[in-house]
Design a protein around this motif. Structure first.
Motif, PDB file in Angstrom:
ATOM      1  N   MET A 106       0.832  -1.205   0.000  1.00  0.00           N
ATOM      2  CA  MET A 106       0.000   0.000   0.000  1.00  0.00           C
ATOM      3  C   MET A 106       0.869   1.258   0.000  1.00  0.00           C
ATOM      4  SD  MET A 106      -3.461   0.678   1.137  1.00  0.00           S
ATOM      5  CE  MET A 106      -4.268   2.252   1.236  1.00  0.00           C
ATOM      6  N   PHE A 108       0.318   5.396   0.495  1.00  0.00           N
ATOM      7  CA  PHE A 108      -0.701   6.313   1.005  1.00  0.00           C
ATOM      8  C   PHE A 108      -0.647   7.675   0.291  1.00  0.00           C
ATOM      9  CE2 PHE A 108       0.280   3.239   4.256  1.00  0.00           C
ATOM     10  CZ  PHE A 108      -0.964   2.839   4.699  1.00  0.00           C
ATOM     11  N   VAL A 112       4.683   8.580   3.904  1.00  0.00           N
ATOM     12  CA  VAL A 112       4.952   8.328   5.323  1.00  0.00           C
ATOM     13  C   VAL A 112       6.378   7.796   5.448  1.00  0.00           C
ATOM     14  CG1 VAL A 112       4.215   7.097   7.400  1.00  0.00           C
ATOM     15  CG2 VAL A 112       2.525   7.714   5.654  1.00  0.00           C
ATOM     16  N   VAL A 113       7.324   8.695   5.750  1.00  0.00           N
ATOM     17  CA  VAL A 113       8.693   8.214   5.990  1.00  0.00           C
ATOM     18  C   VAL A 113       8.940   8.225   7.489  1.00  0.00           C
ATOM     19  CG1 VAL A 113       9.592   9.019   3.766  1.00  0.00           C
ATOM     20  CG2 VAL A 113       9.789  10.490   5.759  1.00  0.00           C
ATOM     21  N   PHE A 114       9.635   7.218   7.953  1.00  0.00           N
ATOM     22  CA  PHE A 114       9.961   7.142   9.374  1.00  0.00           C
ATOM     23  C   PHE A 114      11.134   8.084   9.663  1.00  0.00           C
ATOM     24  CE2 PHE A 114       8.129   2.901   8.469  1.00  0.00           C
ATOM     25  CZ  PHE A 114       7.008   3.037   9.268  1.00  0.00           C
ATOM     26  N   PRO A 115      11.159   8.665  10.852  1.00  0.00           N
ATOM     27  CA  PRO A 115      12.226   9.616  11.167  1.00  0.00           C
ATOM     28  C   PRO A 115      13.568   8.922  11.390  1.00  0.00           C
ATOM     29  CG  PRO A 115      10.780   9.351  13.050  1.00  0.00           C
ATOM     30  CD  PRO A 115      10.199   8.522  11.948  1.00  0.00           C
ATOM     31  N   GLU A 163      13.830  12.408   6.160  1.00  0.00           N
ATOM     32  CA  GLU A 163      12.907  13.550   6.274  1.00  0.00           C
ATOM     33  C   GLU A 163      13.404  14.769   5.510  1.00  0.00           C
ATOM     34  OE1 GLU A 163      10.607  13.119  10.425  1.00  0.00           O
ATOM     35  OE2 GLU A 163      12.770  13.323  10.635  1.00  0.00           O
ATOM     36  N   ARG A 177      10.267   1.235  -0.471  1.00  0.00           N
ATOM     37  CA  ARG A 177      10.109   0.430   0.755  1.00  0.00           C
ATOM     38  C   ARG A 177       9.082  -0.683   0.532  1.00  0.00           C
ATOM     39  NH1 ARG A 177       8.464   4.274   5.261  1.00  0.00           N
ATOM     40  NH2 ARG A 177       6.506   4.213   4.128  1.00  0.00           N
ATOM     41  N   THR A 178       8.022  -0.344  -0.195  1.00  0.00           N
ATOM     42  CA  THR A 178       7.004  -1.354  -0.498  1.00  0.00           C
ATOM     43  C   THR A 178       7.553  -2.384  -1.469  1.00  0.00           C
ATOM     44  OG1 THR A 178       5.281   0.277  -0.130  1.00  0.00           O
ATOM     45  CG2 THR A 178       4.648  -1.658  -1.395  1.00  0.00           C
TER      46      THR A 178
ATOM     47  N   TYR B 163       2.213   5.843  10.848  1.00  0.00           N
ATOM     48  CA  TYR B 163       3.337   4.908  11.068  1.00  0.00           C
ATOM     49  C   TYR B 163       2.800   3.499  11.262  1.00  0.00           C
ATOM     50  CZ  TYR B 163       6.545   8.833  11.999  1.00  0.00           C
ATOM     51  OH  TYR B 163       7.315   9.950  11.927  1.00  0.00           O
ATOM     52  N   THR B 166       1.329   2.202   8.008  1.00  0.00           N
ATOM     53  CA  THR B 166       2.391   1.861   7.052  1.00  0.00           C
ATOM     54  C   THR B 166       3.014   0.515   7.417  1.00  0.00           C
ATOM     55  OG1 THR B 166       2.873   4.179   6.670  1.00  0.00           O
ATOM     56  CG2 THR B 166       4.613   2.630   6.115  1.00  0.00           C
ATOM     57  N   LEU B 170       2.786  -3.003   5.295  1.00  0.00           N
ATOM     58  CA  LEU B 170       3.954  -3.739   4.784  1.00  0.00           C
ATOM     59  C   LEU B 170       3.916  -5.204   5.198  1.00  0.00           C
ATOM     60  CD1 LEU B 170       6.676  -1.038   5.491  1.00  0.00           C
ATOM     61  CD2 LEU B 170       6.158  -1.982   3.243  1.00  0.00           C
ATOM     62  N   TYR B 185       9.482   4.626  19.472  1.00  0.00           N
ATOM     63  CA  TYR B 185       8.986   5.999  19.385  1.00  0.00           C
ATOM     64  C   TYR B 185       8.305   6.474  20.677  1.00  0.00           C
ATOM     65  CZ  TYR B 185      10.224   5.718  14.498  1.00  0.00           C
ATOM     66  OH  TYR B 185      10.942   5.568  13.331  1.00  0.00           O
TER      67      TYR B 185
END
Lengths: 259, 282
Positions: A106, A108, A112-115, A163, A177-178, B163, B166, B170, B185
């Motif tokens: 999926m 979006f 949505v990237v993780f920090p 980021e 990433r997917t 998060y 996502t 996955l 987090y």
């Protein structure tokens, strides 16, 4: 179940002759007993780019999230009918929902990237979902980033924060990433709606390339985009605040109908 | 005109209340700092107590206090994470989440002496541990559990839902999502909650006075049963009771200063982390 319209790829080969990868059968979705979508049926062929279009609030995203059972994260929504992935019901007892979601990835609306770093973002799903040895991660990361045309832009800063990338680059990173998890189907929820024209073009080119190897379900409110990218669309309309299927087939037929 | 005056009146009242509240706190801190610093020395910090607290230092009292709050941290951290995850991740019904929140606030409102009585009944008497540093650590850990659990819970609540979606999209399993998203987090919340809780626990006398601490005769514990420790709050409590003896006064203020300094350091460390947690929520 046969596809309603013939779908051909670039070479003209008929995609519908193969078994459908996803079949949606009389699907209705309810929010606390109130119907949101009613009796939706369609099938999606292997390597098809299938669009879901319709006005805002008609239930496009809700329908998309049902395809990989991501909808169940919201406990107030319930579903009747069936969705089959390679002929097997997604709702059958004993279905491994997590494995299903890995197969039906999926993307979006907002990236949505993780920090964390670019590298860790790409391997985020990979290291949890696949049994791949750690030493092969760099190879997969490079391959995934090349597939989304991001490798040349980030190869020198793989270990810098993701980021700091532009919004368009972040969306392509999410796609990488997917792809690193190697899904068969990619669900895309208005993936370009938050992007500028240039980034939108880059993502569209990607979708065009990805359809050679993957099946894509694209939610979009942009008819021009749907025309450029999709083989067929499911057009939803709202009647009495309930989303229904108004058209199924190539988009030019729907616009010609003037629906 | 009336509105103008009422506005001014409210400003005056709130200003006066702030002034009185802050003034009292600053007066206490100033008195402890002024009187404590004058009696403070390296010997006081690094030498053991002598003559029933009239001379010597508080070295083993500091060690004992650190052992107690360290044990409290080890006891309460996993429990607080479990409670926060239960509330924010696993409990689907809002009514159950609210019930858990209420439960945590109720525990937070229990007077600390009752935690001491619980420790006395269960560990000191029933398990026959006698006075033990472990009993004190467990009791203090339970006492700070709500503070820590609520801080972690707030932080988990502030983690963007995207998060979670996502990671689920996955194909990560719920346990993997907890491990790779919720725990890393929410570490800010854990840190700020534990520092705030420990700052409170470090100053508590009631829960440890009949479960874990003695006034003299203890150094570093070498077991669990009958292994009490010295502690700063209990030391201050006893010296205050003996304050008619002028010899005790300098050490009393110096001990109070050391305790306040420990609590201040913990609180000051926690502030930036709390700030980061709230900024992330915005």
């Amino acid at each position: 179940m046969k596809l309603e319209e013939p779908v051909t790829d670039k070479s003209g080969a008929n995609l519908t002759t193969s078994k459908p990868v996803l079949e949606v059968d009389s699907l209705s979705i309810f929010a606390g007993g109130r119907p949101l979508l009613q009796r939706i049926s369609f099938s999606i062929a292997v390597h098809e780019v299938f669009g879901i279009i319709g006005p805002s609030g008609v239930g496009k995203t809700t329908l998309l999230r049902t395809l990989n059972r991501l909808l169940e994260l919201d406990s107030e929504l319930s579903v009747t009918g069936d969705i089959r992935f390679h002929g097997k019901s997604n709702f059958a007892g004993g279905t491994d929902v997590d494995a299903l979601r890995a197969k039906i990835g999926m993307i979006f609306q907002q990236p949505v990237v993780f920090p964390t770093t670019v590298y860790k973002n790409v391997i985020f799903g990979l290291r949890h979902v696949t049994p791949l040895p750690k030493k092969q991660y760099p190879e997969v990361v490079e391959q995934a980033l090349k597939e989304v045309s991001l490798w040349n832009q980030v190869k020198e800063r793989l270990h810098e924060s993701a980021e700091h990338l532009s919004l368009g680059q972040q969306q392509r990173l999410c796609l990488a990433r997917t792809l690193a998890v190697d899904p068969e189907v990619i669900l895309m929820d208005e993936p370009t709606s938050a992007l500028d024209t240039q980034s939108t073009q880059a993502i569209e080119q990607l979708i065009y390339r990805l359809k050679e190897t993957r099946t894509i379900v694209l939610v979009t409110h942009n008819l021009a985009q749907a025309k450029r990218l999709t083989h067929r669309v499911a057009a939803l309309t709202a009647k009495d605040n309930i989303g229904r299927l108004a058209h199924l087939g190539p988009i030019h037929e729907w616009t010609e109908e003037g629906a | 005109m009336m509105r103008h005056w009422s506005n001014a009146l409210f400003f005056l009242i709130t200003g006066a209340c702030t002034f009185v509240g802050l003034g009292l706190l600053l007066a206490i801190l100033a008195a402890i700092t002024f009187k404590g610093l004058s009696s403070l020395s390296w010997d006081f910090l690094f030498k053991p107590m002598k003559e029933a607290g009239a001379s010597g230092g508080v070295f083993y009292n500091i060690i004992g206090t650190v052992i107690l709050i360290g044990t409290a941290l080890i006891v309460s951290s996993p429990l607080a994470f479990a409670l926060a995850l239960l509330q924010q991740v696993y409990l689907k019904k809002r009514s159950l989440r609210r019930a858990l929140t209420l439960f945590l606030y109720l525990i937070n409102g229990i007077p600390s002496i009752l935690f001491g009585l619980f420790g006395l009944t269960v560990f000191v008497q029933f398990f026959d541990w006698g006075k033990s540093w472990l009993t004190g650590g467990i009791v203090l850990g339970l006492m700070i559990l709500p503070t820590m659990a609520v801080a972690i819970s707030e932080r988990i609540h502030a983690i963007p839902q995207a998060y979670f979606e996502t990671a689920a999209g996955l194909g990560l399993r719920p346990a993997q999502i907890v491990w790779s998203i919720f725990i890393p987090y929410s570490l800010n919340g854990w840190l700020s909650g534990s520092l705030l809780g420990l700052a409170r626990a470090a100053g508590e006398t009631a829960p440890i006075m009949f479960t874990a601490t003695v006034f003299s005769g203890a150094t570093v514990p070498d077991g669990v049963q009958e292994s009490p420790v010295l502690s700063l709050p209990y030391h201050i409590f006893i010296l205050a009771q003996e304050s008619y003896n002028p010899q005790m006064i300098p050490n009393l203020w110096a001990s109070a200063f050391v305790l306040v300094a420990m609590v201040m350091v913990l609180s000051l460390f926690s502030l930036p982390w709390r700030k980061r947690a709230f900024e992330a929520k915005r």
